[in-house]
Scaffold this active site. Structure first.
Site, PDB file in Angstrom:
ATOM      1  N   GLY A 239      33.638  51.862  38.695  1.00 50.92           N
ATOM      2  CA  GLY A 239      32.421  51.307  39.271  1.00 50.92           C
ATOM      3  C   GLY A 239      31.345  50.906  38.284  1.00 50.92           C
ATOM      4  O   GLY A 239      30.335  50.320  38.675  1.00 50.92           O
ATOM      5  N   GLY A 275      37.548  49.635  35.898  1.00 50.74           N
ATOM      6  CA  GLY A 275      38.296  48.376  35.864  1.00 50.74           C
ATOM      7  C   GLY A 275      37.422  47.320  35.213  1.00 50.74           C
ATOM      8  O   GLY A 275      37.616  46.923  34.067  1.00 50.74           O
ATOM      9  N   ARG A 276      36.382  46.936  35.952  1.00 55.54           N
ATOM     10  CA  ARG A 276      35.489  45.860  35.517  1.00 55.54           C
ATOM     11  C   ARG A 276      34.882  46.123  34.145  1.00 55.54           C
ATOM     12  O   ARG A 276      34.781  45.224  33.315  1.00 55.54           O
ATOM     13  CB  ARG A 276      34.369  45.704  36.541  1.00 55.54           C
ATOM     14  CG  ARG A 276      33.483  44.505  36.325  1.00 55.54           C
ATOM     15  CD  ARG A 276      32.244  44.551  37.217  1.00 55.54           C
ATOM     16  NE  ARG A 276      32.478  45.011  38.555  1.00 55.54           N
ATOM     17  CZ  ARG A 276      32.612  44.225  39.626  1.00 55.54           C
ATOM     18  NH1 ARG A 276      32.546  42.929  39.505  1.00 55.54           N
ATOM     19  NH2 ARG A 276      32.799  44.744  40.828  1.00 55.54           N
ATOM     20  N   TYR A 316      31.014  37.253  47.588  1.00 57.55           N
ATOM     21  CA  TYR A 316      29.882  38.190  47.456  1.00 57.55           C
ATOM     22  C   TYR A 316      28.581  37.476  47.070  1.00 57.55           C
ATOM     23  O   TYR A 316      27.593  38.140  46.777  1.00 57.55           O
ATOM     24  CB  TYR A 316      30.145  39.243  46.372  1.00 57.55           C
ATOM     25  CG  TYR A 316      31.536  39.810  46.334  1.00 57.55           C
ATOM     26  CD1 TYR A 316      31.982  40.661  47.337  1.00 57.55           C
ATOM     27  CD2 TYR A 316      32.398  39.530  45.279  1.00 57.55           C
ATOM     28  CE1 TYR A 316      33.267  41.200  47.296  1.00 57.55           C
ATOM     29  CE2 TYR A 316      33.672  40.070  45.224  1.00 57.55           C
ATOM     30  CZ  TYR A 316      34.097  40.899  46.236  1.00 57.55           C
ATOM     31  OH  TYR A 316      35.361  41.423  46.194  1.00 57.55           O
ATOM     32  N   CYS A 345      38.490  22.602  50.392  1.00 57.19           N
ATOM     33  CA  CYS A 345      37.838  22.113  51.618  1.00 57.19           C
ATOM     34  C   CYS A 345      37.064  23.208  52.337  1.00 57.19           C
ATOM     35  O   CYS A 345      37.394  23.572  53.475  1.00 57.19           O
ATOM     36  CB  CYS A 345      38.889  21.517  52.534  1.00 57.19           C
ATOM     37  SG  CYS A 345      39.880  20.321  51.663  1.00 57.19           S
ATOM     38  N   GLU A 346      36.118  23.791  51.683  1.00 53.49           N
ATOM     39  CA  GLU A 346      35.242  24.805  52.277  1.00 53.49           C
ATOM     40  C   GLU A 346      33.886  24.686  51.595  1.00 53.49           C
ATOM     41  O   GLU A 346      33.829  24.573  50.366  1.00 53.49           O
ATOM     42  CB  GLU A 346      35.754  26.227  51.996  1.00 53.49           C
ATOM     43  CG  GLU A 346      37.128  26.494  52.497  1.00 53.49           C
ATOM     44  CD  GLU A 346      37.229  27.772  53.316  1.00 53.49           C
ATOM     45  OE1 GLU A 346      36.202  28.358  53.682  1.00 53.49           O
ATOM     46  OE2 GLU A 346      38.375  28.145  53.575  1.00 53.49           O
ATOM     47  N   TYR A 374      38.651  40.792  38.513  1.00 58.88           N
ATOM     48  CA  TYR A 374      38.612  40.299  39.890  1.00 58.88           C
ATOM     49  C   TYR A 374      38.524  38.768  39.955  1.00 58.88           C
ATOM     50  O   TYR A 374      37.858  38.217  40.814  1.00 58.88           O
ATOM     51  CB  TYR A 374      37.454  40.953  40.660  1.00 58.88           C
ATOM     52  CG  TYR A 374      37.511  42.469  40.599  1.00 58.88           C
ATOM     53  CD1 TYR A 374      38.540  43.156  41.220  1.00 58.88           C
ATOM     54  CD2 TYR A 374      36.567  43.209  39.879  1.00 58.88           C
ATOM     55  CE1 TYR A 374      38.633  44.536  41.146  1.00 58.88           C
ATOM     56  CE2 TYR A 374      36.652  44.597  39.801  1.00 58.88           C
ATOM     57  CZ  TYR A 374      37.688  45.245  40.436  1.00 58.88           C
ATOM     58  OH  TYR A 374      37.780  46.610  40.354  1.00 58.88           O
TER      59      TYR A 374
HETATM   60  N1  LLP Z   1      38.893  53.292  41.578  1.00 58.79           N
HETATM   61  C1  LLP Z   1      39.002  52.941  42.875  1.00 58.79           C
HETATM   62  C2  LLP Z   1      39.518  53.922  43.834  1.00 58.79           C
HETATM   63  C3  LLP Z   1      38.633  51.657  43.292  1.00 58.79           C
HETATM   64  O1  LLP Z   1      38.732  51.316  44.573  1.00 58.79           O
HETATM   65  C4  LLP Z   1      38.140  50.730  42.337  1.00 58.79           C
HETATM   66  C5  LLP Z   1      37.728  49.373  42.736  1.00 58.79           C
HETATM   67  C6  LLP Z   1      38.072  51.133  40.990  1.00 58.79           C
HETATM   68  C7  LLP Z   1      38.443  52.425  40.652  1.00 58.79           C
HETATM   69  C8  LLP Z   1      37.584  50.225  39.901  1.00 58.79           C
HETATM   70  O2  LLP Z   1      36.285  49.808  40.098  1.00 58.79           O
HETATM   71  P1  LLP Z   1      35.496  49.021  38.935  1.00 58.79           P
HETATM   72  O3  LLP Z   1      35.377  49.959  37.766  1.00 58.79           O
HETATM   73  O4  LLP Z   1      36.294  47.812  38.584  1.00 58.79           O
HETATM   74  O5  LLP Z   1      34.191  48.680  39.548  1.00 58.79           O
HETATM   75  N2  LLP Z   1      36.498  42.573  44.041  1.00 58.79           N
HETATM   76  C9  LLP Z   1      35.231  43.199  43.799  1.00 58.79           C
HETATM   77  C10 LLP Z   1      35.392  44.612  43.286  1.00 58.79           C
HETATM   78  C11 LLP Z   1      36.240  45.494  44.182  1.00 58.79           C
HETATM   79  C12 LLP Z   1      36.435  46.888  43.637  1.00 58.79           C
HETATM   80  C13 LLP Z   1      37.463  47.623  44.411  1.00 58.79           C
HETATM   81  N3  LLP Z   1      37.722  48.937  43.946  1.00 58.79           N
HETATM   82  C14 LLP Z   1      34.414  42.319  42.877  1.00 58.79           C
HETATM   83  O6  LLP Z   1      34.884  41.257  42.468  1.00 58.79           O
HETATM   84  O7  LLP Z   1      33.248  42.610  42.575  1.00 58.79           O
END
Ligand code: LLP
Length: 423
Positions: A239, A275-276, A316, A345-346, A374
């Site tokens: 997150g 992740g991000r 978002y 087309c959106e 993402y």
């Molecule tokens: N752990 C769990 C259980 C998760 O569901 C997620 C992300 C992560 C870790 C990794 O989160 P991060 O560190 O990447 O924030 N598509 C959206 C983000 C969706 C995140 C879903 N879960 C976007 O483009 O902002």
């Protein structure tokens, strides 16, 4: 922050000019910087070194095998959410003891495969799932390690679609129900509950929501201890936010400084699932201007990338910095307000609205920044568009890590029944 830098009015990825990559590989094109990727992983590892946590990269952010292999080779584990991600983790050579598995809807097949793969643990999201894992483990005559994903009911102050730790979200188990599960754990003799997991949301730019959630969880762990229930792991999820625009997210170091004292108090082995933070700023999406279109109300710059390549603005309302690759000191000062849109087309197919950018013309190239996370992983074939090529830059070298799809890929799995073919 990252290895995409402007030198002499040209954007470079490490030592390679992005414009040259666009001309050589065509557009749309995802360009990743190896050293940015690894750099972010190491920043987190260094900031938390006193706890020696397991950092499980959340591969949903970008699951390209080359990206996974690069991180796994540096000691990363993986956070997965499906059988498909387990398959990728295996392809990337990730040891089972470095894999954790979340998701509110794991199927029997997915659970069995993960048990066979001897993953570290499942992050369990409901009592029903726990019973199912127990049932499957009994059938396989094995004992399965799990962590309970707690929903701590905290506000992470991010977009509502990526908020996951409020009780109105589908994720995790509330404290009261989790407590009941712990008290009744002996009835489920094929699972060992040895950890707690939280993940409160994504693109969180402050430490406070984490502190609030971790405090609640640690109190809970202490309550359990008093009942003679001892745990081994605390997984604080992912997150961590990154810079897309003018955000000022906490650095790995500041974040660690704030949460470390609490985490140390827990005396548990710590797991992180970013992740991000690791991959977000390690990638860009390069696109070419197809047309300039003036309407009585707007000026549209139509590019060859679209929401199928990067859906974040459409989904978002996300902001991504856009840098023209042809900037000269002259053009930089002649800005105008434009919308940058794709060919789909959106009306939701846009990358920027009312953005001030240097005057653009047909054939110009643009870099959409922050497209490492993402972006490709959420890409689709909508409007029967082939998914774009991905390349990885390592200093002066460039490697194709996913070929551009071709038209045949679009129909590869489709079958026209014989009666329609006139057979
Ligand atoms: N752990 C769990 C259980 C998760 O569901 C997620 C992300 C992560 C870790 C990794 O989160 P991060 O560190 O990447 O924030 N598509 C959206 C983000 C969706 C995140 C879903 N879960 C976007 O483009 O902002």
């Amino acid at each position: 922050m990252h290895e995409f830098k402007s030198k002499r009015n040209s954007l470079y990825c490490e030592n390679i000019k992005v414009l040259d990559l666009a001309k050589r590989f065509g557009t749309p094109l995802y360009v990743y910087s190896y050293h940015t990727l690894i750099g972010h992983f190491l920043k987190l590892k260094t900031a938390f070194h006193s706890l020696n946590p397991l950092i499980c990269y959340s591969l949903k952010a970008n699951s390209n095998l080359a990206i996974l292999k690069a991180l796994v080779d540096k000691g990363a584990g993986l956070d997965i959410v499906s059988g498909g991600e387990l398959f990728r983790a295996t392809q990337a050579g990730c040891p089972g003891e470095r894999i954790v598995y979340a998701s509110v809807g794991k199927t029997d097949r997915e659970i069995e495969e993960a048990i066979h793969r001897k993953i570290l643990f499942f992050n369990v999201e409901s009592a029903a799932e726990l019973e199912n894992i127990n049932r499957i483990s009994k059938k396989l005559n094995t004992s399965t390690q799990v962590a309970i994903r707690i929903n701590p009911d905290v506000e992470p102050k991010t977009h509502k679609y990526i908020t996951t730790g409020k009780l109105t979200n589908k994720f995790g188990i509330d404290f009261k129900s989790a407590y009941q599960i712990f008290l009744l754990r002996r009835a489920l003799s094929y699972v060992r509950i040895s950890g707690i997991h939280i993940h409160i949301g994504s693109q969180i730019t402050e430490a406070e929501p984490y502190l609030a959630a971790i405090k609640k969880v640690i109190e809970f762990v202490e309550t359990l201890r008093k009942k003679g229930i001892f745990l081994e792991y605390l997984n604080i999820g992912g997150g961590l936010g990154i810079v897309y625009d003018r955000e000022t997210p906490q650095t790995a170091e500041n974040f660690a400084k704030k949460v470390l004292p609490l985490l140390k108090r827990s005396k548990l082995k710590i797991i992180l699932e970013p992740g991000r933070f690791i991959v977000g700023n390690a990638g860009i999406l390069v696109t070419r201007v197809l047309y300039i279109k003036n309407t009585p109300k707007k000026k549209f710059v139509i590019v060859d990338a679209a929401m199928n390549d990067l859906i974040r603005p459409a989904l978002y309302g996300a902001y991504h910095t856009i840098i023209p690759l042809h900037c000269t000191p002259y053009t930089v000062h002649r800005t105008e307000k434009i919308d940058i849109v794709g060919p789909i087309c959106e009306s939701g197919d846009f990358f920027a609205k009312d953005r001030n950018l240097p005057k653009l013309k047909e054939g110009d190239f643009l870099a959409i920044m922050g497209a490492g996370a993402y972006a490709f992983s959420m890409a689709s074939n909508y409007n029967s568009r082939c998914r774009a090529e991905e390349v990885l830059v390592v200093k002066d070298e460039v490697f194709i890590i996913r070929k551009r799809e071709v038209r045949e890929d679009l129909v590869r799995n489709e079958i026209v029944p014989a009666f329609l073919s006139g057979l």
